[in-house]
Scaffold this motif. Structure first.
Motif, mmCIF file in Angstrom:
data_model
loop_
_atom_site.group_PDB
_atom_site.id
_atom_site.type_symbol
_atom_site.label_atom_id
_atom_site.label_comp_id
_atom_site.label_asym_id
_atom_site.label_seq_id
_atom_site.Cartn_x
_atom_site.Cartn_y
_atom_site.Cartn_z
ATOM 1 N N LEU A 293 0.819 -1.204 0.000
ATOM 2 C CA LEU A 293 0.000 0.000 0.000
ATOM 3 C C LEU A 293 0.856 1.258 0.000
ATOM 4 N N ASP A 294 1.891 1.301 0.824
ATOM 5 C CA ASP A 294 2.762 2.480 0.865
ATOM 6 C C ASP A 294 3.312 2.813 -0.517
ATOM 7 N N GLU A 295 3.726 1.783 -1.235
ATOM 8 C CA GLU A 295 4.315 1.999 -2.566
ATOM 9 C C GLU A 295 3.282 2.565 -3.539
ATOM 10 N N LEU A 296 2.083 2.012 -3.526
ATOM 11 C CA LEU A 296 1.043 2.474 -4.443
ATOM 12 C C LEU A 296 0.569 3.882 -4.098
ATOM 13 N N LEU A 297 0.477 4.195 -2.801
ATOM 14 C CA LEU A 297 0.083 5.546 -2.414
ATOM 15 C C LEU A 297 1.172 6.549 -2.755
ATOM 16 N N LYS A 328 -8.759 -5.980 -1.870
ATOM 17 C CA LYS A 328 -8.394 -5.382 -0.581
ATOM 18 C C LYS A 328 -7.516 -4.146 -0.794
ATOM 19 N N ARG A 329 -6.533 -4.266 -1.681
ATOM 20 C CA ARG A 329 -5.626 -3.134 -1.910
ATOM 21 C C ARG A 329 -6.365 -1.965 -2.557
ATOM 22 N N LEU A 330 -7.271 -2.241 -3.471
ATOM 23 C CA LEU A 330 -8.055 -1.174 -4.100
ATOM 24 C C LEU A 330 -8.892 -0.442 -3.057
ATOM 25 N N ASN A 331 -9.508 -1.194 -2.158
ATOM 26 C CA ASN A 331 -10.289 -0.568 -1.087
ATOM 27 C C ASN A 331 -9.421 0.306 -0.192
ATOM 28 N N GLU A 332 -8.210 -0.158 0.094
ATOM 29 C CA GLU A 332 -7.292 0.614 0.943
ATOM 30 C C GLU A 332 -6.882 1.923 0.269
ATOM 31 N N ILE A 333 -6.637 1.869 -1.026
ATOM 32 C CA ILE A 333 -6.292 3.087 -1.764
ATOM 33 C C ILE A 333 -7.438 4.090 -1.685
ATOM 34 N N GLY A 334 -8.644 3.602 -1.931
ATOM 35 C CA GLY A 334 -9.809 4.478 -1.892
ATOM 36 C C GLY A 334 -10.029 5.078 -0.518
ATOM 37 N N CYS A 335 -9.853 4.272 0.526
ATOM 38 C CA CYS A 335 -10.018 4.778 1.892
ATOM 39 C C CYS A 335 -9.028 5.890 2.182
ATOM 40 N N PHE A 336 -7.785 5.712 1.753
ATOM 41 C CA PHE A 336 -6.784 6.758 1.981
ATOM 42 C C PHE A 336 -7.176 8.059 1.286
ATOM 43 N N ILE A 337 -7.580 7.965 0.028
ATOM 44 C CA ILE A 337 -7.925 9.173 -0.731
ATOM 45 C C ILE A 337 -9.118 9.882 -0.096
ATOM 46 N N ARG A 338 -10.147 9.112 0.244
ATOM 47 C CA ARG A 338 -11.339 9.727 0.843
ATOM 48 C C ARG A 338 -11.050 10.302 2.226
ATOM 49 N N ASP A 339 -10.362 9.526 3.069
ATOM 50 C CA ASP A 339 -10.112 9.964 4.441
ATOM 51 C C ASP A 339 -9.198 11.176 4.500
ATOM 52 N N THR A 340 -8.278 11.269 3.560
ATOM 53 C CA THR A 340 -7.294 12.351 3.606
ATOM 54 C C THR A 340 -7.800 13.630 2.957
ATOM 55 N N PHE A 341 -8.473 13.502 1.812
ATOM 56 C CA PHE A 341 -8.744 14.694 1.001
ATOM 57 C C PHE A 341 -10.221 15.077 0.901
ATOM 58 N N SER A 342 -11.053 14.530 1.751
ATOM 59 C CA SER A 342 -12.485 14.860 1.686
ATOM 60 C C SER A 342 -12.808 16.213 2.319
ATOM 61 N N TYR A 343 -12.021 16.613 3.326
ATOM 62 C CA TYR A 343 -12.354 17.851 4.038
ATOM 63 C C TYR A 343 -11.186 18.829 4.001
ATOM 64 N N ASN A 344 -11.406 19.970 3.379
ATOM 65 C CA ASN A 344 -10.400 21.030 3.282
ATOM 66 C C ASN A 344 -10.438 21.859 4.561
ATOM 67 N N LEU A 345 -9.358 21.845 5.332
ATOM 68 C CA LEU A 345 -9.296 22.567 6.599
ATOM 69 C C LEU A 345 -9.313 24.076 6.405
ATOM 70 N N PRO A 473 1.753 7.736 4.011
ATOM 71 C CA PRO A 473 2.605 6.670 3.469
ATOM 72 C C PRO A 473 4.072 7.040 3.527
ATOM 73 N N GLU A 474 4.892 6.032 3.788
ATOM 74 C CA GLU A 474 6.326 6.262 3.820
ATOM 75 C C GLU A 474 6.805 6.659 2.428
ATOM 76 N N VAL A 475 7.641 7.677 2.366
ATOM 77 C CA VAL A 475 8.152 8.150 1.077
ATOM 78 C C VAL A 475 9.282 7.235 0.642
ATOM 79 N N LYS A 476 9.070 6.496 -0.471
ATOM 80 C CA LYS A 476 10.087 5.559 -0.933
ATOM 81 C C LYS A 476 10.734 6.011 -2.243
ATOM 82 N N THR A 477 10.234 7.123 -2.783
ATOM 83 C CA THR A 477 10.834 7.654 -3.998
ATOM 84 C C THR A 477 11.635 8.883 -3.646
ATOM 85 N N ARG A 478 12.256 9.483 -4.644
ATOM 86 C CA ARG A 478 13.140 10.597 -4.373
ATOM 87 C C ARG A 478 12.400 11.829 -3.872
#
Length: 480
Positions: A293-297, A328-345, A473-478
């Protein structure tokens, strides 16, 4: 205004490119005879009776991809083996002559309509089974195949080509009539972008999910034919091809320096294609090798969040459905996107800008819709926007979107937060484009600044949002 800058900001997206960019994230569906052979490239000799799924569930494919916050799918209608997944009159090597015996493209198209997902189509020009391949008459066959899939299955958001070109069953190679293909698609589906080996959307340069440190949509026009040159196209499926990165001379495609003396320019945005598994078609031995999941996110945040669209492949299994680990992985991706970016502070923040053009409104940056935008005053290449929250907030993401209808302008920016009455920098970036998602360590603050230090003439922002994601997610790219 400098003539080079004038030339750059004169390049803007077409209406079809704008609509495509809004989709941001969608899926690939690789399924066919290769699924039953457990190979990536078939040679056109596989027996049709091997395609006999015991539990075909097309709706599960579409529902699972929608759960990941994908907005569409691209169906592989024909891969290099020449096997067609629709009811075609151009060859008997098609799904109607398998034990399954149904038009799979129709089933996918119907499911897309049912679940409000956009439909895209992949059709391989390389055909290793059709006897006409390698002759001029094959171009007529290919046009007939385009006609069938573009007129019989509803509205299409993209037609996806690769430039793969190798021998057919007669030992010949084909000279693809790209301009004829493009003109035909424009006639039949004028709103569809033509991707990769096409004039609307540019390939990132690999199939591993790799991306550039800064992605520009205004690039030299000569790139538009790069994937159509047979000598440069993919001749075989190899690990090296899938994982290769474009060479270092192509790392910077669109900075101000890169475009100096580049000749004609074009709006040619980037798409990154990769798979949820090690390969493209289903392989049973990969059932427990779904990408972390970390890699895909990380890929999502550095593609969709860095001015590129992302197309993620999920292959159905031999029985005809997505395996549980993929779902399962698709659901996890969707949960991250919705949970993180649904509400603009910053939804209720007080927003101030140090300058504003007559045709721009700073309040417009609260919304992602395209009804309005903020633009710096004429002649200004730098700007500051301050967001004052109603109370102290914890933030670890900032999302910025330019109004790309006025080209891509921002070249360098910073994000600062207020702490104990002083301003501290938490992020520094370059290109923004359609969307830039900035990640940083969580901070508590009552005010944030977006400082634009360099731009091509007066910069624009269509949207600015601040978020707190409890899962980062842990940053694994540059570093970005």
């Amino acid at each position: 205004m400098d003539k080079n800058i004038e030339k750059m900001i004169a390049v803007v997206p077409s209406e079809r490119q704008l609509k495509w960019q809004e989709l941001e994230f969608y899926g690939f569906l690789h399924y066919g005879l290769n699924t039953y052979l457990e190979i990536e490239w078939g040679d056109g000799s596989a027996a049709l009776d091997i395609l006999n799924p015991s539990d075909m569930d097309v709706e599960q494919w579409i529902v699972s991809m929608k759960a990941a916050e994908m907005k569409g799918i691209v169906m592989f209608c024909k891969h290099h083996d020449g096997f067609c997944l629709w009811d075609t009159k151009t060859t008997s090597y098609n799904i109607m002559n398998t034990p399954y015996g149904k038009d799979l493209l129709k089933e996918v198209a119907d499911a897309c309509v049912k679940y409000d997902m956009k439909l895209g189509l992949y059709l391989s020009p390389w055909d290793r089974s059709h006897p006409a391949y390698g002759t001029e008459s094959y171009n007529d066959v290919f046009i007939q195949q385009l006609d069938e899939i573009l007129t019989g299955y509803g509205k299409v958001f993209c037609v996806w080509f690769d430039g793969a070109c190798g021998e057919g069953k007669n030992g010949k190679k084909q000279r693809y009539d790209w301009e004829r293909y493009y003109a035909f698609i424009r006639e039949k589906q004028p709103e569809a972008v033509i991707s990769v080996a096409g004039p609307d959307v540019r390939w990132c340069g690999n199939e591993a999910g790799w991306h550039r440190a800064q992605e520009w949509s205004v690039v030299p026009a000569k790139l538009m034919s790069a994937e159509c040159v047979a000598e440069l196209s993919q001749q075989e499926d190899t690990e090296e091809f899938r994982a290769k990165q474009v060479n270092s001379t192509m790392e910077d495609l669109g900075s101000r320096k890169a475009l100096e003396g580049a000749g004609p320019l074009a709006w040619y945005p980037c798409e990154v294609d990769t798979s949820i598994r090690p390969g493209w078609f289903y392989m049973e031995h990969d059932d427990n090798r779904i990408r972390p999941l970390d890699e895909l996110l990380d890929i999502y945040l550095n593609t969709v969040g860095a001015n590129a669209n992302l197309i993620l492949n999920v292959p159905p299994c031999r029985e005809g459905y997505f395996k549980k680990n993929d779902v399962k992985r698709l659901n996890e991706i969707g949960c991250f996107i919705r949970d993180t970016f649904s509400y603009n502070l910053a939804e209720d923040a007080i927003i101030q800008a140090d300058s504003c053009a007559e045709d721009g409104l700073v309040e417009a940056v609260r919304s992602q819709n395209m009804d309005g935008y903020w633009k710096a005053a004429a002649g200004k290449e730098t700007a500051e926007l301050e967001f004052m929250f109603s109370s102290e907030k914890t933030i670890d993401y900032c999302m910025l979107m330019e109004d790309i209808r006025q080209s891509q302008r921002i070249e360098k920016f910073r994000i600062l937060y207020r702490t104990e009455g002083a301003w501290e920098e938490i992020f520094e970036g370059t290109a923004v484009g359609h969307k830039k998602i900035c990640r940083f360590e969580p901070v508590k603050t009552d005010a944030v600044k977006v400082v634009i230090d360099e731009s091509r003439s007066c910069p624009t922002l269509r949207f600015a949002g601040f978020y707190y994601g409890y899962y980062v997610p842990e940053v694994k790219t540059r570093s970005r």
